[in-house]
Design a protein around this motif. Structure first.
Motif, PDB file in Angstrom:
ATOM      1  N   LYS A  15      42.920  43.190  43.477  1.00 53.26           N
ATOM      2  CA  LYS A  15      43.141  44.488  44.105  1.00 53.26           C
ATOM      3  C   LYS A  15      44.097  44.380  45.282  1.00 53.26           C
ATOM      4  O   LYS A  15      44.836  45.309  45.577  1.00 53.26           O
ATOM      5  CB  LYS A  15      41.815  45.088  44.573  1.00 53.26           C
ATOM      6  CG  LYS A  15      40.949  45.580  43.455  1.00 53.26           C
ATOM      7  CD  LYS A  15      39.671  46.187  44.001  1.00 53.26           C
ATOM      8  CE  LYS A  15      38.770  46.636  42.876  1.00 53.26           C
ATOM      9  NZ  LYS A  15      37.517  47.201  43.369  1.00 53.26           N
ATOM     10  N   GLY A  16      44.104  43.247  45.953  1.00 50.51           N
ATOM     11  CA  GLY A  16      44.960  43.067  47.126  1.00 50.51           C
ATOM     12  C   GLY A  16      46.414  42.855  46.777  1.00 50.51           C
ATOM     13  O   GLY A  16      47.297  43.274  47.515  1.00 50.51           O
ATOM     14  N   VAL A  17      46.708  42.240  45.658  1.00 50.79           N
ATOM     15  CA  VAL A  17      48.086  41.956  45.273  1.00 50.79           C
ATOM     16  C   VAL A  17      48.510  42.980  44.215  1.00 50.79           C
ATOM     17  O   VAL A  17      48.012  42.979  43.089  1.00 50.79           O
ATOM     18  CB  VAL A  17      48.212  40.514  44.722  1.00 50.79           C
ATOM     19  CG1 VAL A  17      49.637  40.224  44.333  1.00 50.79           C
ATOM     20  CG2 VAL A  17      47.705  39.510  45.740  1.00 50.79           C
ATOM     21  N   SER A  18      49.456  43.852  44.583  1.00 51.63           N
ATOM     22  CA  SER A  18      49.829  44.953  43.681  1.00 51.63           C
ATOM     23  C   SER A  18      50.569  44.458  42.447  1.00 51.63           C
ATOM     24  O   SER A  18      50.383  45.005  41.360  1.00 51.63           O
ATOM     25  CB  SER A  18      50.680  45.969  44.430  1.00 51.63           C
ATOM     26  OG  SER A  18      51.900  45.371  44.853  1.00 51.63           O
ATOM     27  N   GLN A  19      51.397  43.438  42.578  1.00 54.71           N
ATOM     28  CA  GLN A  19      52.122  42.919  41.415  1.00 54.71           C
ATOM     29  C   GLN A  19      51.161  42.315  40.404  1.00 54.71           C
ATOM     30  O   GLN A  19      51.332  42.487  39.198  1.00 54.71           O
ATOM     31  CB  GLN A  19      53.145  41.873  41.852  1.00 54.71           C
ATOM     32  CG  GLN A  19      54.261  42.449  42.688  1.00 54.71           C
ATOM     33  CD  GLN A  19      55.160  41.361  43.246  1.00 54.71           C
ATOM     34  OE1 GLN A  19      54.795  40.195  43.241  1.00 54.71           O
ATOM     35  NE2 GLN A  19      56.327  41.769  43.725  1.00 54.71           N
ATOM     36  N   LEU A  20      50.156  41.624  40.893  1.00 56.82           N
ATOM     37  CA  LEU A  20      49.159  41.041  40.002  1.00 56.82           C
ATOM     38  C   LEU A  20      48.349  42.135  39.318  1.00 56.82           C
ATOM     39  O   LEU A  20      47.967  42.005  38.159  1.00 56.82           O
ATOM     40  CB  LEU A  20      48.250  40.095  40.794  1.00 56.82           C
ATOM     41  CG  LEU A  20      47.347  39.187  40.015  1.00 56.82           C
ATOM     42  CD1 LEU A  20      48.162  38.319  39.056  1.00 56.82           C
ATOM     43  CD2 LEU A  20      46.571  38.296  40.958  1.00 56.82           C
ATOM     44  N   VAL A  22      49.531  45.086  38.462  1.00 57.61           N
ATOM     45  CA  VAL A  22      50.392  45.635  37.419  1.00 57.61           C
ATOM     46  C   VAL A  22      50.373  44.722  36.192  1.00 57.61           C
ATOM     47  O   VAL A  22      50.287  45.185  35.048  1.00 57.61           O
ATOM     48  CB  VAL A  22      51.834  45.819  37.947  1.00 57.61           C
ATOM     49  CG1 VAL A  22      52.793  46.147  36.820  1.00 57.61           C
ATOM     50  CG2 VAL A  22      51.869  46.898  39.009  1.00 57.61           C
ATOM     51  N   ILE A  23      50.429  43.421  36.410  1.00 52.97           N
ATOM     52  CA  ILE A  23      50.385  42.463  35.305  1.00 52.97           C
ATOM     53  C   ILE A  23      49.049  42.548  34.577  1.00 52.97           C
ATOM     54  O   ILE A  23      48.995  42.546  33.343  1.00 52.97           O
ATOM     55  CB  ILE A  23      50.662  41.034  35.809  1.00 52.97           C
ATOM     56  CG1 ILE A  23      52.111  40.936  36.276  1.00 52.97           C
ATOM     57  CG2 ILE A  23      50.368  40.014  34.730  1.00 52.97           C
ATOM     58  CD1 ILE A  23      52.432  39.631  36.971  1.00 52.97           C
ATOM     59  N   ALA A  24      47.953  42.632  35.309  1.00 54.33           N
ATOM     60  CA  ALA A  24      46.625  42.714  34.697  1.00 54.33           C
ATOM     61  C   ALA A  24      46.470  44.012  33.899  1.00 54.33           C
ATOM     62  O   ALA A  24      45.898  44.020  32.806  1.00 54.33           O
ATOM     63  CB  ALA A  24      45.547  42.612  35.761  1.00 54.33           C
ATOM     64  N   ALA A  25      47.011  45.121  34.416  1.00 51.17           N
ATOM     65  CA  ALA A  25      46.924  46.393  33.699  1.00 51.17           C
ATOM     66  C   ALA A  25      47.756  46.342  32.417  1.00 51.17           C
ATOM     67  O   ALA A  25      47.335  46.842  31.370  1.00 51.17           O
ATOM     68  CB  ALA A  25      47.396  47.532  34.590  1.00 51.17           C
ATOM     69  N   GLY A  26      48.931  45.739  32.489  1.00 51.99           N
ATOM     70  CA  GLY A  26      49.760  45.593  31.290  1.00 51.99           C
ATOM     71  C   GLY A  26      49.104  44.722  30.248  1.00 51.99           C
ATOM     72  O   GLY A  26      49.174  45.002  29.046  1.00 51.99           O
ATOM     73  N   LEU A  27      48.463  43.662  30.692  1.00 55.73           N
ATOM     74  CA  LEU A  27      47.748  42.780  29.770  1.00 55.73           C
ATOM     75  C   LEU A  27      46.583  43.506  29.108  1.00 55.73           C
ATOM     76  O   LEU A  27      46.358  43.371  27.899  1.00 55.73           O
ATOM     77  CB  LEU A  27      47.254  41.541  30.509  1.00 55.73           C
ATOM     78  CG  LEU A  27      46.619  40.444  29.693  1.00 55.73           C
ATOM     79  CD1 LEU A  27      47.645  39.870  28.723  1.00 55.73           C
ATOM     80  CD2 LEU A  27      46.110  39.348  30.597  1.00 55.73           C
ATOM     81  N   ALA A  28      45.867  44.305  29.871  1.00 55.97           N
ATOM     82  CA  ALA A  28      44.745  45.067  29.306  1.00 55.97           C
ATOM     83  C   ALA A  28      45.241  46.105  28.302  1.00 55.97           C
ATOM     84  O   ALA A  28      44.637  46.284  27.235  1.00 55.97           O
ATOM     85  CB  ALA A  28      43.958  45.741  30.420  1.00 55.97           C
ATOM     86  N   ASN A  29      46.338  46.779  28.616  1.00 50.80           N
ATOM     87  CA  ASN A  29      46.888  47.762  27.670  1.00 50.80           C
ATOM     88  C   ASN A  29      47.408  47.076  26.420  1.00 50.80           C
ATOM     89  O   ASN A  29      47.285  47.621  25.315  1.00 50.80           O
ATOM     90  CB  ASN A  29      48.013  48.563  28.328  1.00 50.80           C
ATOM     91  CG  ASN A  29      47.493  49.501  29.396  1.00 50.80           C
ATOM     92  OD1 ASN A  29      46.336  49.891  29.374  1.00 50.80           O
ATOM     93  ND2 ASN A  29      48.346  49.826  30.345  1.00 50.80           N
TER      94      ASN A  29
END
Length: 89
Positions: A15-20, A22-29
């Motif tokens: 939650k603290g690192v916004s780039q991470l 975005v990567i986690a959300a893309g991986l989940a999608n």
């Protein structure tokens, strides 16, 4: 319990690192899309397994005797995992 605490700590880090994030959300999608493809492939293998039981069940009951055996045989042939045992016997 310790593993759960580590997981919660990892989630707060994400939650603290916004780039991470975005990567986690893309991986989940992406995983959601892959799950639809896997479901479609299993449906196709199931349908062809039924057809294999109908057409080849009498000739080769070891590989096409039941729907489960036919699905396993079709999966082996489609992934080229030990398909020579099916093709040459």
């Amino acid at each position: 319990i310790v593993k759960l605490i580590r997981l919660i700590r990892l989630l707060t880090f994400v939650k603290g690192v916004s780039q991470l994030r975005v990567i986690a959300a893309g991986l989940a999608n992406g995983m959601a899309s892959v799950s639809y493809i896997v479901i479609l492939l299993m449906l196709i293998i199931y349908l062809f397994g039924i057809m294999g039981c109908i057409f080849f069940g009498q000739n080769d009951p070891a590989r096409f005797g039941t729907v489960a055996q036919a699905m396993l045989s079709l999966f082996q042939v489609s992934t080229l995992a030990s398909w020579t045992g099916i093709a040459y016997t």
